[in-house]
Design an enzyme around this catalytic site. Structure first.
Site, PDB file in Angstrom:
ATOM      1  CE1 TYR A  14      -0.229  -0.999   0.751  1.00 38.41           C
ATOM      2  CE2 TYR A  14      -0.673  -1.008   3.105  1.00 38.41           C
ATOM      3  CZ  TYR A  14      -1.087  -0.785   1.809  1.00 38.41           C
ATOM      4  OH  TYR A  14      -2.360  -0.352   1.569  1.00 38.41           O
ATOM      5  CG  HIS A  19       4.988   3.464  -2.491  1.00 39.05           C
ATOM      6  ND1 HIS A  19       5.736   4.421  -3.141  1.00 39.05           N
ATOM      7  CD2 HIS A  19       3.846   4.096  -2.107  1.00 39.05           C
ATOM      8  CE1 HIS A  19       5.083   5.570  -3.148  1.00 39.05           C
ATOM      9  NE2 HIS A  19       3.941   5.405  -2.519  1.00 39.05           N
ATOM     10  CE1 TYR A  64      -1.402   1.890   5.486  1.00 39.73           C
ATOM     11  CE2 TYR A  64      -2.645   3.086   7.153  1.00 39.73           C
ATOM     12  CZ  TYR A  64      -2.283   1.897   6.546  1.00 39.73           C
ATOM     13  OH  TYR A  64      -2.798   0.724   7.009  1.00 39.73           O
ATOM     14  CG  ASN A  66      -0.727   9.319  -0.045  1.00 40.86           C
ATOM     15  OD1 ASN A  66       0.342   8.959  -0.529  1.00 40.86           O
ATOM     16  ND2 ASN A  66      -1.878   9.052  -0.626  1.00 40.86           N
ATOM     17  CG  ASP A  91       8.923   4.763  -3.794  1.00 41.34           C
ATOM     18  OD1 ASP A  91       8.641   5.169  -2.647  1.00 41.34           O
ATOM     19  OD2 ASP A  91       8.128   4.846  -4.753  1.00 41.34           O
ATOM     20  CG  ASN A 112       0.797  11.427  -3.622  1.00 46.34           C
ATOM     21  OD1 ASN A 112       0.865  12.502  -4.210  1.00 46.34           O
ATOM     22  ND2 ASN A 112       0.037  10.431  -4.052  1.00 46.34           N
TER      23      ASN A 112
END
Length: 187
Positions: A14, A19, A64, A66, A91, A112
């Site tokens: 990532y 994101h 993470y 969420n 973002d 989220n």
């Protein structure tokens, strides 16, 4: 004291994705002000230091995206941070690349990570810097987890530098002044 939180996902795959722009922001602030994120707590990595005269805690949630609210809630509760002293950077697909927006409250707008922060804090009233990553012409998940083109990355780096100036303005002069000064910014 200010809690500065950059949202992103942990893991090499990532790194520098759209994101993870919040993590990129924290990395830039960390480097500029020599604040090392070498402590693990609050379900994330954090470091303490100063930006000018302002004591800050920089936090990268390790939950993470969420579940970012769990990390933020733990840090807020531990340090007893008031909502107006917590600034979230993330973002936003509804803002073009080359722009960012400062807000003092608002809905999650489909993000989220922000949705989970609002859920965990029980409020949507907190300062945020939303960095534009553009709207996808492809699948949303593929887009936000994808990397910027070389040209877009150059523009994002410029936006990040200016958004750090906006952060400094929020802390020194308040969010209204920062919104008036920076919300018209465009490369």
């Amino acid at each position: 004291m200010f809690l500065i939180v950059g949202l992103g996902n942990i893991g090499v795959k990532y790194h520098r994705t759209r994101h993870n722009i919040g993590f990129d922001f924290i990395d830039l602030v960390s480097k500029k002000y020599n604040i090392t994120l070498n402590r693990e707590k609050f379900k994330g990595n954090y470091g303490e230091g100063f930006i000018g005269q302002n004591k800050v805690i920089l936090l990268k949630p390790g939950t993470y995206m969420n579940l970012s609210g769990e990390s933020v809630r733990e840090a807020v509760n531990f340090y007893k941070i008031e909502n107006d002293r917590m600034i979230i950077i993330y973002d936003d697909i509804d803002i073009d690349i080359g722009r960012f927006r400062i807000r003092h409250r608002g809905s999650a707008g489909g993000h989220n990570g922000i949705k989970n922060i609002i859920l965990n804090l029980g409020t949507d009233v907190f300062p945020r810097i939303k960095i534009g990553i553009g709207h996808p012409n492809v699948d949303l998940v593929s887009y936000v987890l994808g990397k910027f083109s070389e040209d877009d990355r150059i523009n994002i780096e410029k936006v990040l530098k200016t958004s750090v100036e906006a952060l400094e303005c929020i802390m020194d002069f308040g969010i209204e002044v920062a919104m008036n000064k920076f919300n018209g910014f465009k490369l």
